[in-house]
Scaffold this motif. Structure first.
Motif, short mmCIF file in Angstrom:
data_model
loop_
_atom_site.label_atom_id
_atom_site.label_comp_id
_atom_site.label_asym_id
_atom_site.label_seq_id
_atom_site.Cartn_x
_atom_site.Cartn_y
_atom_site.Cartn_z
N ASN A 89 82.19 54.62 41.28
CA ASN A 89 81.35 53.72 41.37
C ASN A 89 81.61 52.72 40.29
O ASN A 89 80.85 52.39 39.70
CB ASN A 89 80.64 55.04 40.09
N ARG A 90 82.63 52.30 40.10
CA ARG A 90 83.14 50.73 39.24
C ARG A 90 82.35 49.49 40.29
O ARG A 90 82.63 49.82 41.75
CB ARG A 90 84.34 50.33 39.47
N TYR A 91 81.89 48.87 39.50
CA TYR A 91 80.72 47.55 40.43
C TYR A 91 82.05 46.57 40.18
O TYR A 91 82.32 45.65 38.94
CB TYR A 91 79.72 47.54 39.67
N ASN A 92 82.84 46.46 41.75
CA ASN A 92 83.37 45.47 41.82
C ASN A 92 83.32 44.88 43.16
O ASN A 92 83.06 44.90 43.66
CB ASN A 92 85.52 45.77 41.35
N VAL A 93 84.10 43.70 43.20
CA VAL A 93 84.43 43.11 44.25
C VAL A 93 84.87 43.82 45.44
O VAL A 93 84.15 43.83 46.92
CB VAL A 93 85.60 41.61 44.66
N LEU A 94 85.48 44.98 45.61
CA LEU A 94 85.57 45.58 46.96
C LEU A 94 84.11 47.13 46.84
O LEU A 94 84.14 47.02 48.01
CB LEU A 94 86.75 46.59 46.56
N ASN A 95 83.87 47.48 45.90
CA ASN A 95 82.72 47.61 46.04
C ASN A 95 81.47 47.10 46.93
O ASN A 95 81.20 47.07 47.54
CB ASN A 95 81.77 47.98 44.35
N SER A 96 82.08 45.93 46.69
CA SER A 96 79.95 44.74 46.99
C SER A 96 80.86 44.85 49.13
O SER A 96 80.10 44.05 49.52
CB SER A 96 79.89 43.65 46.53
N ALA A 97 81.89 44.44 48.61
CA ALA A 97 82.09 43.90 50.08
C ALA A 97 82.09 45.19 50.72
O ALA A 97 81.85 45.08 51.89
CB ALA A 97 83.75 43.75 49.92
N VAL A 98 82.51 46.46 50.29
CA VAL A 98 82.66 48.04 51.76
C VAL A 98 81.00 47.82 51.77
O VAL A 98 79.77 47.55 52.60
CB VAL A 98 83.53 48.70 51.22
N LEU A 99 80.14 47.58 50.86
CA LEU A 99 78.75 48.40 50.97
C LEU A 99 77.68 46.63 51.05
O LEU A 99 77.22 46.71 52.60
CB LEU A 99 78.04 48.27 49.62
N GLU A 100 78.42 45.46 51.39
CA GLU A 100 78.22 44.46 52.34
C GLU A 100 78.83 45.44 54.06
O GLU A 100 77.83 44.47 54.91
CB GLU A 100 78.77 42.87 52.18
N LEU A 101 79.51 45.68 54.20
CA LEU A 101 80.03 45.71 55.71
C LEU A 101 79.09 46.89 55.91
O LEU A 101 78.62 46.96 57.10
CB LEU A 101 81.61 46.64 55.32
N PHE A 102 78.29 47.80 55.03
CA PHE A 102 78.02 48.86 55.75
C PHE A 102 76.21 48.50 55.73
O PHE A 102 76.34 48.51 56.97
CB PHE A 102 78.17 49.83 54.37
N GLU A 103 76.24 47.50 54.81
CA GLU A 103 74.65 46.95 55.28
C GLU A 103 74.89 45.79 56.32
O GLU A 103 73.35 45.66 57.34
CB GLU A 103 74.45 46.12 53.87
N TYR A 104 76.02 45.42 56.61
CA TYR A 104 75.36 44.59 58.29
C TYR A 104 76.10 45.40 59.13
O TYR A 104 75.22 44.84 60.42
CB TYR A 104 77.21 43.94 57.87
N ILE A 105 76.29 46.34 59.19
CA ILE A 105 76.17 47.05 60.40
C ILE A 105 75.16 47.78 60.79
O ILE A 105 74.45 47.68 62.02
CB ILE A 105 77.58 48.08 60.14
N ARG A 106 74.03 48.11 59.82
CA ARG A 106 72.90 48.97 59.97
C ARG A 106 71.96 47.56 60.72
O ARG A 106 71.61 48.15 61.42
CB ARG A 106 72.54 48.68 58.44
N LYS A 107 72.45 46.26 60.13
CA LYS A 107 71.18 45.36 60.72
C LYS A 107 71.63 45.07 62.05
O LYS A 107 70.31 44.16 62.46
CB LYS A 107 71.16 44.18 59.31
N GLU A 108 72.28 44.74 61.84
CA GLU A 108 73.10 44.46 63.13
C GLU A 108 72.77 45.43 64.22
O GLU A 108 73.13 45.41 65.95
CB GLU A 108 74.29 43.96 63.35
N ASN A 109 72.23 46.89 64.21
CA ASN A 109 72.14 48.22 65.36
C ASN A 109 73.51 48.16 65.99
O ASN A 109 73.34 48.55 67.46
CB ASN A 109 71.26 47.55 66.22
N LEU A 110 74.79 48.35 64.72
CA LEU A 110 76.21 48.96 65.78
C LEU A 110 76.11 50.13 65.91
O LEU A 110 76.39 50.89 64.74
CB LEU A 110 77.11 48.52 65.00
N LYS A 111 75.25 50.47 66.97
CA LYS A 111 75.17 52.33 66.51
C LYS A 111 76.17 52.56 67.25
O LYS A 111 76.07 53.73 66.17
CB LYS A 111 74.00 52.23 68.09
N LEU A 112 77.03 52.52 68.02
CA LEU A 112 78.65 52.96 67.62
C LEU A 112 78.75 53.60 66.56
O LEU A 112 79.83 54.67 66.22
CB LEU A 112 79.36 52.83 68.63
#
Length: 743
Positions: A453-476
């Motif tokens: 649960n540490r809020y750091n650059v790694l946490n932000s980078a991974v969450l941004e990756l998940f958010e990008y996959i969701r917004k771009e509808n990368l279904k696979l």
């Protein structure tokens, strides 16, 4: 200042207080007048410096302090004409000496000693023009005065004036040197000479670097010819030798010169790299990028490689040659550094590295080097998506780069995540399938879970990756992440990004259901395609509650009836909507009716369905006739004619009057209103179509349209209808289940 004073007092020890008061207490208008007085007195500065030397010999501290304030005040007048006088070779040393006695500094400074003893001027090549030597000395001394002697007291306007003097002197020096054709040739010849000592080569490289740097002082139109002349003289060969030097300072100077060329015109350097045998310079740049120089030099190599590989500002065959050479010879070298710096174990390291023997052991590789490699790979993904895609798919390079997720430096792990993010931004289906096939996101998920649960650059980078996959509808990828890693990510389900990610996953699952049903064969598909338009179908499908009750009383009979080859039941119970109005005969004529054989032009599927339907005809029992009688009674209760109702009646009458015809085309509603009067003159009795196949309604479309009145008055109509007026038999809301007694 006294306005009546037309000239300065004589420069003597007794008049120093008066001169000091005039210089320090003058207003803005008085300063302009003071500047004119100083410039008019040609011997003023010479007399002041003579008095300074006398006070220094006598150790007159008060006089030295007053001279310091007078000189500082004159410099603060910020007059270019005054600067030209005091910065001359005759006065500048004494001017700097007078500034050593600052009354606010307890100790006397040693500025002159530094300029004479420590600041040694090295003339690697003799200058033939004395003006060049004078301007070089003046530039250095003015810079020293600005940056050291009066750094605390100068205002912005005065600093700008001093910088202007320095810039002007540099432009004069470079212009004089470039006009001397023998000077550049002699410089490069000494650098190429094998007899030149290492120390001399070092000084020559320093001078070459300073010469290229000072060339920026010229106007833009004059800079490019200088760099072109240097390129034609073979300066890049000298820089290539400098990059191979063991002296890291010489390597740094060489990279600085290359950056200057790239900033001026990148094509100059690119054309050389293409012409050079074995692309030695490109290999040296890659080697320098992965070499630990102990300084922040790796960014310079990264910048040079970016400029050489840039696909936006550089196109054509030259770019293709450089890019192909980089991918064939040097990309694997960079990835091997990552493998050796992040080993899984000894066996896997040797397997992944493959050609890692070309690179020395990098277990202690600086994180800055790995970071720059990752940045260069991201750059290549954006500018060379197809070339690097082949490398990723063939050599599994993505998995090797993701070894960075095992490093303890969080910014390196975040760099690996950005690398994946850059790849996914290309929306390449093959690469996305590659991620899923080899489960390449596992290392990122593991690093994210280990981070907690540490809020750091790694946490932000991974969450941004998940958010990008969701917004771009990368279904696979959405399905792959949830199906494969949700057990690990469930502890972070409280995060909004992962909540939205799970919602997107459920939406994909819901959308998959209807898609499967749509792809399944529908036995009613053909009938639906041939059905009437929705408005007409809704109108004809409206039935009364009594019909529903009557139909519900025979559920077993409906289920027991045979089915055609296309999946449609032979009978048309009232509980199911019809696609068109069909006629069935429940009187004694049904037993003798034998339809003619089908045309040969019909398809085999329709042929089979129709024959099966005809073969299953049977005589209705008295119980089965009851629904038809009930309908007759209901039809007689309403007499509201409508255009669409008469159009349907025409269709049904045509079937009754001409039983020898198998089908007739459905007539358009808009063309039937003109025939209403003819239809009203005829009589007929409605019949139920519950035992009629829907295919017969579809087959009517294949016949040519006929006139309704022609059918009504046909000679073949020998039978009298039941005597009831057709209008009295038509309810206000009638369905296509209407029939008449046919011949």
């Amino acid at each position: 200042m006294n306005n009546e004073l037309r000239e300065l007092p004589a420069v003597e020890l007794s008049t120093l207080p008066i001169i000091l008061k005039i210089v320090t207490e003058s207003s803005l208008a008085d300063q302009m007048q003071l500047t004119e007085l100083i410039l008019n007195d040609q011997a003023f500065f010479q007399k002041l410096m003579d008095l300074f030397r006398i006070c220094e010999d006598l150790e007159n501290v008060d006089g030295l302090h007053m001279i310091f304030k007078i000189v500082k005040g004159i410099i603060m007048l910020n007059s270019p004409q005054v600067f030209e006088k005091i910065f001359g070779d005759e006065l500048i040393i004494d001017i700097i000496g007078s500034l050593e006695y600052d009354p606010f500094v307890p100790q006397v400074q040693q500025y002159r000693k530094f300029l004479k003893e420590q600041a040694v001027f090295k003339e690697v090549i003799p200058f033939k023009n004395p003006v060049v030597l004078s301007k070089i000395h003046q530039t250095f001394r003015v810079g020293y005065l600005k940056d050291v002697v009066l750094a605390r007291v100068l205002d912005e306007a005065t600093v700008a004036s001093l910088n202007s003097i320095i810039h002007s002197n540099n432009a004069i020096v470079i212009s004089l040197l470039k006009d001397d054709s023998t000077f550049i040739q002699e410089l490069l010849a000494r650098l190429r000479s094998p007899t030149t000592s290492a120390e001399s080569k070092k000084n020559l490289v320093y001078f070459l670097h300073e010469f290229c740097s000072l060339s920026k002082s010229l106007q833009m139109g004059q800079q490019l010819p200088i760099f072109r002349d240097l390129m034609n003289e073979g300066i890049v060969d000298i820089i290539t030798d400098a990059l191979q030097s063991e002296d890291k300072k010489i390597v740094l100077m060489g990279t600085d010169i290359l950056i200057l060329f790239l900033n001026q015109d990148p094509n100059l350097l690119r054309s050389y790299v293409v012409r050079q045998e074995e692309n030695l310079l490109l290999g040296l740049l890659v080697k320098g990028m992965i070499t630990d120089f102990g300084e922040d030099m790796h960014c310079q190599f990264l910048e040079i490689l970016r400029s050489l590989l840039d696909s936006v500002t550089f196109t054509g065959a030259q770019r293709d040659t450089i890019v192909e050479t980089f991918y064939e010879k040097h990309l694997g070298q960079l990835i091997d550094v990552i493998i050796l710096s992040c080993p899984r174990d000894e066996a896997s390291t040797g397997k992944l590295a493959g050609t890692a023997g070309r690179v020395e052991s990098q277990n202690s590789t600086k994180p800055e080097i790995l970071l720059n490699i990752c940045e260069l790979l991201c750059f290549c993904v954006v500018h060379h998506p197809y070339r690097i895609k082949c490398n990723f798919l063939l050599n599994n390079a993505i998995d090797k780069v993701l070894l960075l997720t095992q490093r303890r430096e969080k910014y390196l792990v975040a760099a690996a995540v950005r690398f994946v993010r850059t790849i996914l931004s290309r929306h390449d289906e093959h690469l996305i399938s590659h991620f899923v096939k080899y489960s390449l996101l596992k290392s990122i998920v593991d690093a994210f879970v280990a981070n907690g649960n540490r809020y750091n650059v790694l946490n932000s980078a991974v969450l941004e990756l998940f958010e990008y996959i969701r917004k771009e509808n990368l279904k696979l990828l959405v399905k792959h992440i949830v199906d494969s890693f949700w057990n690990q990510l469930v502890q972070f389900e409280h995060l909004p990004s992962l909540q939205s990610f799970k919602v997107k996953y459920k939406q994909f699952l819901e959308n998959c259901g209807p898609e499967t049903n749509v792809n399944a064969p529908d036995p009613r598909k053909r009938i639906d395609e041939r059905a009437l338009e929705k408005e007409e179908e809704d109108y004809f499908n409206e039935e009364s509650d009594e019909e529903d009750t009557t139909s519900a009383s025979h559920p077993q009979k409906v289920q027991s009836q045979p089915v055609l080859s296309n999946g449609v039941a032979v009978s048309c119970p009232s509980s199911r909507p019809r696609s068109g109005g069909l006629v069935d005969y429940d009187d004694e004529d049904d037993e003798d009716y034998r339809p003619p054989p089908r045309k040969q032009t019909e398809t085999s599927e329709d042929d089979e369905g129709s024959m099966e339907s005809l073969g299953l005809k049977r005589k209705l029992t008295p119980k089965e006739k009851e629904p038809g009688l009930a309908k007759k009674q209901r039809l007689g209760k309403s007499s509201k004619p409508r255009d669409s109702v008469f159009a349907a009646l025409c269709s049904t009458l045509s079937q009754a009057v001409l039983p020898s015809k198998k089908t007739a085309n459905a007539m358009h509603l808009s063309t039937q209103s003109g025939e209403e009067n003819h239809i009203e003159k005829e009589s007929g009795s409605p019949r139920s179509c519950d035992n009629k196949s829907p295919n017969e309604g579809n087959l009517r479309e294949k016949e040519s349209p006929r006139n309704c009145s022609e059918y009504l008055h046909s000679p073949s109509d020998n039978r009298q209808l039941s005597g009831e007026d057709p209008r009295s038999l038509l309810p206000s809301k009638s369905s296509p289940e209407m029939a008449v007694n046919g011949s």
